[in-house]
Design an enzyme around this catalytic site. Structure first.
Site, mmCIF file in Angstrom:
data_model
loop_
_atom_site.group_PDB
_atom_site.id
_atom_site.type_symbol
_atom_site.label_atom_id
_atom_site.label_comp_id
_atom_site.label_asym_id
_atom_site.label_seq_id
_atom_site.Cartn_x
_atom_site.Cartn_y
_atom_site.Cartn_z
ATOM 1 N N LYS A 75 37.586 19.580 20.268
ATOM 2 C CA LYS A 75 36.535 20.405 20.861
ATOM 3 C C LYS A 75 37.033 21.768 21.335
ATOM 4 C CE LYS A 75 33.346 16.800 22.433
ATOM 5 N NZ LYS A 75 32.610 16.265 23.600
ATOM 6 N N ASP A 87 27.223 31.100 25.192
ATOM 7 C CA ASP A 87 27.639 31.152 26.596
ATOM 8 C C ASP A 87 28.025 29.778 27.137
ATOM 9 O OD1 ASP A 87 27.215 33.863 26.603
ATOM 10 O OD2 ASP A 87 25.239 33.762 27.560
ATOM 11 N N ASN A 96 31.022 21.223 20.707
ATOM 12 C CA ASN A 96 30.852 19.974 19.957
ATOM 13 C C ASN A 96 29.895 20.125 18.787
ATOM 14 O OD1 ASN A 96 28.350 20.094 21.216
ATOM 15 N ND2 ASN A 96 28.335 17.942 21.818
#
Length: 285
Positions: A75, A87, A96
């Site tokens: 990730k 953001d 993800n």
């Protein structure tokens, strides 16, 4: 879904290391079938040292994927390698969900949206209070803290065995977030309307410490991001003490919605049949 529909594309993936345990193909396959959409979603295991090359293949179009999901341990690197992280991903330092758009690889993190959508579905009004307790300060807690803060909670107490980890989160997410050692748990629970377990306590049926939930508000909600087992020891304790509880399975289901919509063009619905499908799979695997 028959093979002819799959070959029509688009094709999406879930990648991690290992990845064979993932239930994401079951979730997205259910939606593709029920919505009658062409395309595929499949598990694609990528070792950590091969992940940069995998991302490069997405960017240059040499892979047949238009995007996909990323799980442990990729990730953070997915966020760093994406062309346009949003953001949410920037603040978390992890993503993800990836998708190609206008020749660029975009990234977001849908874990927080999955968390709040699960509570919205299972216990509407869970956010009526303005104080929350987050138990644990590991990587999984970041998206929870972000989501609870963005929902409007004014005080978020992060309780962790190593208080320095909790302080790092307070520094990351701002003045609404406060760090505490485990010994302060009862004190910070006083009057709180939400208790979230983000630790692995109780996962796979392991024992969890006894927690007295009496200091929480009478109408507080206790939830656990662990979903194996569905009824974790922490949730059982809270329910036995008269509190409302929400299990963590819905977070897994709802976090998948934004990505599916990006890749396949229709917004899917988390329904009872999907939940039953995943529960049945959990019972045999």
């Amino acid at each position: 879904m028959d093979d002819s529909r799959e070959t029509l594309g688009p094709n999406a993936f879930v990648t991690g290391f290992p990845i064979k345990h993932s239930r994401s193909p079951l979730i997205h396959g259910y939606w593709l079938k029920t919505l009658g959409l062409p395309g595929s979603y499949r598990a694609h295991e990528v070792a950590p040292d091969a992940f940069p090359d995998f991302i490069a293949s997405l960017k240059d179009g040499s892979s047949d994927f238009i995007g996909g999901n990323v799980t442990i341990p990729h990730k953070e690197l997915a966020f760093r390698l994406a062309d346009k992280p949003d953001d949410l991903a920037h603040e978390l330092g992890a993503s993800n969900t990836l998708w190609l758009e206008d020749g660029l690889l975009h990234a977001t993190n849908t874990d927080g949206r999955g968390f709040t959508a699960n509570l919205d579905e299972r216990h509407p009004g869970w956010d009526r209070h303005d104080t929350a307790v987050v138990f644990g300060a590991g990587g999984a807690s970041r998206a929870i803290i972000q989501a609870v803060r963005d929902r409007g909670f004014r005080e978020i107490h992060v309780v962790n065995r190593t208080v320095e980890r909790a302080r790092e989160l307070a520094d990351r997410f701002g003045p609404k977030v406060r760090a505490h050692p485990v010994g302060a748990l009862a004190e910070v629970m006083h009057g709180a309307g939400l208790f979230v377990n983000t630790t692995s306590l109780g996962m796979d049926g392991e024992a969890a410490p006894l927690i007295d939930f009496a200091p929480l508000a009478a109408d507080a909600v206790v939830t656990d991001i662990v979903y194996i087992p569905l009824n974790t020891p922490i949730l059982r304790q809270a329910e036995e003490q008269g509190l409302s509880v929400v299990d963590g399975l819905g977070m897994l289901l709802h976090q998948a919605v934004p990505g599916f919509e990006k890749w396949f063009g229709e917004r899917p619905v988390v329904d009872a049949a999907l939940r039953a499908l995943i529960v049945a799979d959990m019972e045999v695997h």
